[in-house]
Design an enzyme around this catalytic site. Structure first.
Site, PDB file in Angstrom:
ATOM      1  N   GLY A  12       0.895  -1.296  -0.125  1.00 20.10           N
ATOM      2  CA  GLY A  12      -0.062   0.047   0.008  1.00 20.10           C
ATOM      3  C   GLY A  12       0.947   1.351  -0.077  1.00 20.10           C
ATOM      4  O   GLY A  12       0.523   2.211   0.580  1.00 20.10           O
ATOM      5  N   ASN A  90       1.352  -2.440   5.514  1.00 19.14           N
ATOM      6  CA  ASN A  90       0.703  -1.049   5.687  1.00 19.14           C
ATOM      7  C   ASN A  90      -0.634  -1.104   4.785  1.00 19.14           C
ATOM      8  O   ASN A  90      -1.538  -0.055   5.274  1.00 19.14           O
ATOM      9  CB  ASN A  90       1.713  -0.059   5.163  1.00 19.14           C
ATOM     10  CG  ASN A  90       0.921   1.386   4.813  1.00 19.14           C
ATOM     11  OD1 ASN A  90       0.796   2.058   5.697  1.00 19.14           O
ATOM     12  ND2 ASN A  90       0.663   1.683   3.475  1.00 19.14           N
ATOM     13  N   SER A 142      -3.412   0.707  14.357  1.00 15.61           N
ATOM     14  CA  SER A 142      -3.615   2.040  14.612  1.00 15.61           C
ATOM     15  C   SER A 142      -4.033   2.250  16.061  1.00 15.61           C
ATOM     16  O   SER A 142      -4.190   1.319  16.919  1.00 15.61           O
ATOM     17  CB  SER A 142      -5.139   1.995  13.947  1.00 15.61           C
ATOM     18  OG  SER A 142      -6.158   3.174  14.064  1.00 15.61           O
ATOM     19  N   TYR A 155     -13.375  -1.401  11.793  1.00 15.69           N
ATOM     20  CA  TYR A 155     -12.274  -0.967  11.377  1.00 15.69           C
ATOM     21  C   TYR A 155     -11.095  -1.191  12.565  1.00 15.69           C
ATOM     22  O   TYR A 155     -10.070  -1.948  12.633  1.00 15.69           O
ATOM     23  CB  TYR A 155     -11.964   0.467  11.170  1.00 15.69           C
ATOM     24  CG  TYR A 155     -10.604   1.203  10.820  1.00 15.69           C
ATOM     25  CD1 TYR A 155      -9.894   0.778   9.770  1.00 15.69           C
ATOM     26  CD2 TYR A 155     -10.078   1.822  11.962  1.00 15.69           C
ATOM     27  CE1 TYR A 155      -8.680   1.585   9.454  1.00 15.69           C
ATOM     28  CE2 TYR A 155      -8.782   2.418  11.794  1.00 15.69           C
ATOM     29  CZ  TYR A 155      -8.050   2.191  10.376  1.00 15.69           C
ATOM     30  OH  TYR A 155      -7.060   2.679  10.260  1.00 15.69           O
ATOM     31  N   LYS A 159      -7.905  -3.833  13.200  1.00 19.71           N
ATOM     32  CA  LYS A 159      -6.544  -3.198  13.587  1.00 19.71           C
ATOM     33  C   LYS A 159      -6.154  -3.950  15.026  1.00 19.71           C
ATOM     34  O   LYS A 159      -4.914  -4.189  15.109  1.00 19.71           O
ATOM     35  CB  LYS A 159      -6.545  -1.853  13.739  1.00 19.71           C
ATOM     36  CG  LYS A 159      -6.857  -0.968  12.574  1.00 19.71           C
ATOM     37  CD  LYS A 159      -5.663  -1.483  11.781  1.00 19.71           C
ATOM     38  CE  LYS A 159      -5.559  -0.813  10.339  1.00 19.71           C
ATOM     39  NZ  LYS A 159      -4.528  -1.043   9.484  1.00 19.71           N
TER      40      LYS A 159
HETATM   41  N1  LIG Z   1      -4.720   8.038   8.262  1.00 19.14           N
HETATM   42  C1  LIG Z   1      -5.073   7.560   9.373  1.00 19.14           C
HETATM   43  O1  LIG Z   1      -5.546   8.410   9.998  1.00 19.14           O
HETATM   44  C2  LIG Z   1      -4.643   6.171   9.921  1.00 19.14           C
HETATM   45  C3  LIG Z   1      -4.824   6.224  11.377  1.00 19.14           C
HETATM   46  C4  LIG Z   1      -4.258   5.068  11.782  1.00 19.14           C
HETATM   47  C5  LIG Z   1      -3.894   3.863  10.890  1.00 19.14           C
HETATM   48  N2  LIG Z   1      -3.768   4.224   9.537  1.00 19.14           N
HETATM   49  C6  LIG Z   1      -3.362   3.000   8.745  1.00 19.14           C
HETATM   50  O2  LIG Z   1      -2.256   3.273   7.980  1.00 19.14           O
HETATM   51  C7  LIG Z   1      -2.294   2.507   6.864  1.00 19.14           C
HETATM   52  C8  LIG Z   1      -2.180   3.445   5.635  1.00 19.14           C
HETATM   53  O3  LIG Z   1      -3.110   4.313   5.906  1.00 19.14           O
HETATM   54  P1  LIG Z   1      -3.196   5.740   4.961  1.00 19.14           P
HETATM   55  O4  LIG Z   1      -3.810   6.782   5.697  1.00 19.14           O
HETATM   56  O5  LIG Z   1      -1.877   5.994   4.383  1.00 19.14           O
HETATM   57  O6  LIG Z   1      -4.347   5.274   3.729  1.00 19.14           O
HETATM   58  P2  LIG Z   1      -4.267   5.862   2.146  1.00 19.14           P
HETATM   59  O7  LIG Z   1      -5.614   5.462   1.827  1.00 19.14           O
HETATM   60  O8  LIG Z   1      -3.651   7.143   1.700  1.00 19.14           O
HETATM   61  O9  LIG Z   1      -3.298   4.778   1.453  1.00 19.14           O
HETATM   62  C9  LIG Z   1      -3.411   3.420   1.515  1.00 19.14           C
HETATM   63  C10 LIG Z   1      -2.971   2.495   0.464  1.00 19.14           C
HETATM   64  O10 LIG Z   1      -3.151   1.399   0.466  1.00 19.14           O
HETATM   65  C11 LIG Z   1      -3.564   0.968  -0.951  1.00 19.14           C
HETATM   66  N3  LIG Z   1      -4.374  -0.366  -0.860  1.00 19.14           N
HETATM   67  C12 LIG Z   1      -5.801  -0.338  -0.446  1.00 19.14           C
HETATM   68  N4  LIG Z   1      -6.422  -1.727  -0.568  1.00 19.14           N
HETATM   69  C13 LIG Z   1      -5.154  -2.356  -1.019  1.00 19.14           C
HETATM   70  C14 LIG Z   1      -5.105  -3.814  -1.344  1.00 19.14           C
HETATM   71  N5  LIG Z   1      -6.033  -4.583  -1.143  1.00 19.14           N
HETATM   72  N6  LIG Z   1      -3.698  -4.186  -1.803  1.00 19.14           N
HETATM   73  C15 LIG Z   1      -2.743  -3.221  -1.847  1.00 19.14           C
HETATM   74  N7  LIG Z   1      -2.761  -2.104  -1.841  1.00 19.14           N
HETATM   75  C16 LIG Z   1      -4.123  -1.509  -1.055  1.00 19.14           C
HETATM   76  C17 LIG Z   1      -4.265   2.150  -1.495  1.00 19.14           C
HETATM   77  O11 LIG Z   1      -4.360   2.315  -2.734  1.00 19.14           O
HETATM   78  C18 LIG Z   1      -3.519   3.230  -0.929  1.00 19.14           C
HETATM   79  O12 LIG Z   1      -2.407   3.755  -1.938  1.00 19.14           O
HETATM   80  C19 LIG Z   1      -3.619   1.430   6.785  1.00 19.14           C
HETATM   81  O13 LIG Z   1      -3.294   0.205   7.150  1.00 19.14           O
HETATM   82  C20 LIG Z   1      -4.342   2.501   7.757  1.00 19.14           C
HETATM   83  O14 LIG Z   1      -5.578   1.630   8.254  1.00 19.14           O
HETATM   84  C21 LIG Z   1      -4.199   5.218   9.021  1.00 19.14           C
END
Ligand SMILES: NC(=O)c1ccc[n+]([C@@H]2O[C@H](COP(=O)([O-])OP(=O)(O)OC[C@H]3O[C@@H](n4cnc5c(N)ncnc54)[C@H](O)[C@@H]3O)[C@@H](O)[C@H]2O)c1
Length: 250
Positions: A12, A90, A142, A155, A159
């Site tokens: 990701g 990720n 998370s 969600y 996590k």
């Molecule tokens: N943004 C937040 O507030 C936050 C907080 C806690 C945890 N997270 C976690 O961090 C990680 C990254 O999230 P982010 O905020 O950068 O989100 P984002 O949407 O900016 O990026 C996520 C990426 O994962 C890719 N993706 C989605 N499904 C996929 C799949 N099946 N196979 C391969 N790639 C896939 C998407 O295309 C995207 O490029 C996630 O696991 C999310 O749950 C995010």
């Protein structure tokens, strides 16, 4: 150059936190395998990072909730680099909704992408790491794993699964010198984060509950990932580390 010559896989990684971690690794000298379900951006990011930091990169697009993708990532990484040292799981999605309205297919989907993918990747890449008696696995959970929010029960459940899977797996892998840890971001300024941040009132509330007084950016996650991927963290095993500006203390 704390990761010079290491081979790292980040899933990701076409945007958001994954991209920031992949860039951080490349800055520290690692060769990086970029995965994302978005094929075009996945290839572009691999190219950009390679050119910017002078490291070798490889794009392996695909959906990590499928075993075929996990196997493809493993095989193409081994073909290109002959080995793998670091894995960051990720890739993740958010499908929010109150439990009473939540669709069963959304529950299955969010579990497939957020949790099953981590199992599949740890199994496929873990085999290589256990055999070579070296590896660093970082799973992105998370703070929702520890303290779920309204409309984010599914969600939060995925996590919590990632966090506790990592804890249990860390005990299986530690004797083979493969460290497994998870990291718990707070509220991060990414596309996924907009579910919490798009509404200005909610944004204000999140800033107010963050002792550091600002919303997190993806780059905030790079430092901890570099540290956990490096040999400086050799004795850190099975932890779930918050990077949230002080929201949670447990
Ligand atoms: N943004 C937040 O507030 C936050 C907080 C806690 C945890 N997270 C976690 O961090 C990680 C990254 O999230 P982010 O905020 O950068 O989100 P984002 O949407 O900016 O990026 C996520 C990426 O994962 C890719 N993706 C989605 N499904 C996929 C799949 N099946 N196979 C391969 N790639 C896939 C998407 O295309 C995207 O490029 C996630 O696991 C999310 O749950 C995010």
């Amino acid at each position: 150059m704390r990761l010079k010559g290491k081979v790292a896989i980040v899933t990701g990684a076409a945007k958001g936190i994954g991209r920031a971690i992949a860039e951080g690794f490349a800055r520290e000298g690692a060769n990086v395998v970029i995965n994302d379900i978005l094929e075009g951006p996945c290839r572009e990011v691999a190219k950009e990072i390679g050119e910017k930091y002078g490291v070798r990169t490889l794009a392996v697009p695909g959906d990590v909730s499928l075993r075929t993708t996990a196997v493809k990532i493993k095989e193409e990484t081994l073909k290109a680099f002959g080995t793998v040292d670091i894995l960051v799981n990720n890739a993740g999605i958010m499908i929010s909704g109150l439990v009473l309205d939540y669709r069963e297919e959304d529950w299955d989907k969010i579990f497939a992408v957020n949790a099953k993918s981590v199992f599949l990747m740890c199994q496929e890449i873990g085999k290589v790491m256990v055999e070579k008696r070296y590896g660093k696995i970082i799973n992105v959970a998370s703070i929702g794993a520890k303290d779920g929010a309204v409309a984010q029960a599914a969600y939060a459940a995925t996590k919590a699964a990632v966090m506790n899977f990592s804890r249990a797996l860390s005990k299986e892998f530690a004797p083979y010198n493969v460290n497994v840890n998870s990291i718990c971001p707070g509220i991060v300024e990414t596309e996924l984060g907009q579910v919490n941040l798009a509404d200005p009132e909610k944004r204000k509330k999140f800033i107010a509950m963050t002792p550091k007084g600002r919303i997190s950016v993806p780059e905030d996650l790079a430092g901890i990932a570099i540290f956990l991927a490096s040999d400086e963290s050799d004795f850190i095993v099975g932890q779930a580390i918050n990077i949230d500006g002080g929201i949670l203390y447990y």
